[in-house]
Design a protein around this motif. Structure first.
Motif, PDB file in Angstrom:
ATOM      1  N   GLY A 205       0.929  -1.145   0.213  1.00 44.96           N
ATOM      2  CA  GLY A 205      -0.517  -0.043   0.085  1.00 44.96           C
ATOM      3  C   GLY A 205       0.379   1.122   0.084  1.00 44.96           C
ATOM      4  N   ASP A 206       1.987   0.939  -0.255  1.00 44.73           N
ATOM      5  CA  ASP A 206       3.591   2.586   0.098  1.00 44.73           C
ATOM      6  C   ASP A 206       2.856   3.004  -1.201  1.00 44.73           C
ATOM      7  OD1 ASP A 206       4.862   3.919   0.457  1.00 44.73           O
ATOM      8  OD2 ASP A 206       6.912   2.839   1.152  1.00 44.73           O
ATOM      9  N   LYS A 207       2.087   4.418  -1.330  1.00 43.30           N
ATOM     10  CA  LYS A 207       1.996   4.804  -2.784  1.00 43.30           C
ATOM     11  C   LYS A 207       3.394   5.756  -3.190  1.00 43.30           C
ATOM     12  CE  LYS A 207      -2.573   5.878  -1.597  1.00 43.30           C
ATOM     13  NZ  LYS A 207      -4.064   6.253  -1.125  1.00 43.30           N
ATOM     14  N   THR A 208       4.074   5.878  -2.738  1.00 46.56           N
ATOM     15  CA  THR A 208       5.939   6.322  -2.943  1.00 46.56           C
ATOM     16  C   THR A 208       6.661   5.433  -3.041  1.00 46.56           C
ATOM     17  OG1 THR A 208       6.571   7.401  -0.614  1.00 46.56           O
ATOM     18  CG2 THR A 208       4.579   8.771  -2.057  1.00 46.56           C
ATOM     19  N   GLY A 209       7.662   5.644  -4.098  1.00 41.21           N
ATOM     20  CA  GLY A 209       8.920   4.950  -4.991  1.00 41.21           C
ATOM     21  C   GLY A 209       9.654   5.341  -5.343  1.00 41.21           C
ATOM     22  N   ILE A 210      10.943   4.881  -5.058  1.00 38.95           N
ATOM     23  CA  ILE A 210      12.023   5.821  -5.704  1.00 38.95           C
ATOM     24  C   ILE A 210      12.638   4.225  -6.593  1.00 38.95           C
ATOM     25  CG2 ILE A 210      14.365   6.380  -5.768  1.00 38.95           C
ATOM     26  CD1 ILE A 210      13.479   8.024  -3.012  1.00 38.95           C
TER      27      ILE A 210
END
Length: 254
Positions: A205-210
Motif C-alpha cells: 500500500g505504499d503510494k510513493t517509491g524511488i
C-alpha cells in the motif's frame, strides 16, 4: 515507458503499425521527404518498467515503430511481452502521439505528448489507461541531460486496492555520457513515483517509491547494440518483481 514508457523484453515478437498521412495538395514525389520512419526490436533478460519487473523476471521481446514529420509531430507504437496474469495478459501495447523540437536558441529540446497503455490479452477488468508526458533535454559536451514528468489522472484502468480510483505522478532525471573515441555510452536514471503505480503499492500500500539504474550500452555491429544495467527500487525486495537486478538487452534498430 518510458521505456516508453515510458523505457525490457519474452516469447513472440509483438509487431507495431504506424499511420502516415500525405499533406493536402502536396506533390506526391516530395511528400515522403517530410516523414522519417524508425524502429527497433529488442530481446532483454527482464522487462523492467520504472524499476518493477513486468515479465516476472523472465526474458521479454519488444518492438516499436515511429513515424516522424519534419514539423516535430510523431506517432509511435511499441509493444512488449509481459507476465500480467488475468488482468494484464501477456502483452503490453503502447500507442503514442507527440511533438518534439528545440526551444528557440536555449539549447533545450522539448518532447511532449500522450501515451495510451493497452493490454489486449487481459480478460478480467479494464487495465488500459492514459498518461500525458513531457520532458526537457540539454546537451553539455558528451553528456545529455534530461528531466521529465508523466501524470496519469484518476481513471478506470489504474489498479486500486481500496475500491477507489487513484492518480499517479512520475518525475525522473536521466544522464547519458558518450565516452569519447569509443562506441560506449554510460547512463544513469533516477525516478520518483507518487500514486497507484508506485513500486510497492500492490504489496504493502505504499503510494510513493524511488527507482534507479546505472548502466552502459554500445554499438557492436551495424544496427546492433548491447546494453547492461543495474536496476533497483525502494521498498521491500520481492523476487522477480521489485528485487534489484542486472538486466541485459540486445537491440536491432532501423
Amino acid at each position: 515507458m518510458v521505456m516508453s514508457v515510458r523505457g525490457v523484453i519474452a516469447a513472440t515478437l509483438l509487431a507495431g503499425s504506424a499511420l502516415a498521412a500525405t499533406p493536402a495538395f502536396a506533390d506526391e514525389a516530395d511528400a515522403p521527404k517530410d516523414f522519417t520512419v524508425t524502429g527497433n526490436v529488442a530481446l532483454t533478460t527482464d522487462y523492467r518498467f520504472r524499476g518493477v519487473s513486468l515479465s516476472n523476471g523472465d526474458p521479454a521481446i519488444q518492438g516499436g515503430i515511429t513515424v516522424s514529420h519534419k514539423s516535430g509531430v510523431y506517432v509511435s507504437t511499441w509493444s512488449s511481452s509481459i507476465h500480467g496474469g488475468d488482468l494484464y495478459g501477456d502483452q503490453e501495447l503502447d500507442l503514442i502521439a507527440g511533438w518534439t523540437g528545440g526551444l528557440g536558441s536555449s539549447g533545450l529540446t522539448l518532447d511532449a505528448g500522450m501515451l495510451y497503455y493497452a493490454y489486449p490479452s487481459g480478460h478480467v477488468g479494464d487495465a488500459n489507461y492514459w498518461e500525458p508526458y513531457a520532458s526537457l533535454a540539454y546537451s553539455v559536451g558528451p553528456a545529455k541531460l534530461k528531466a521529465g514528468v508523466a501524470y496519469a489522472w484518476k481513471q478506470k484502468g489504474l489498479l486500486t486496492i481500496d475500491g477507489y480510483h487513484h492518480d499517479n505522478l512520475y518525475v525522473y532525471g536521466n544522464v547519458d555520457v558518450a565516452i569519447p573515441n569509443t562506441p560506449v555510452t554510460v547512463s544513469g536514471h533516477l525516478g520518483y513515483t507518487d500514486g497507484v503505480l508506485a513500486p510497492c503499492y500492490t504489496c504493502n500500500g505504499d503510494k510513493t517509491g524511488i527507482d534507479y539504474s546505472i548502466g552502459a550500452s554500445m554499438t557492436v555491429y551495424g544496427p546492433l547494440s548491447v546494453g547492461v544495467s543495474y536496476i533497483g527500487v525502494s521498498g521491500p525486495s520481492i523476487d522477480s518483481y521489485t528485487n534489484d537486478a542486472v538486466v541485459g538487452t540486445l537491440t536491432a534498430s532501423f
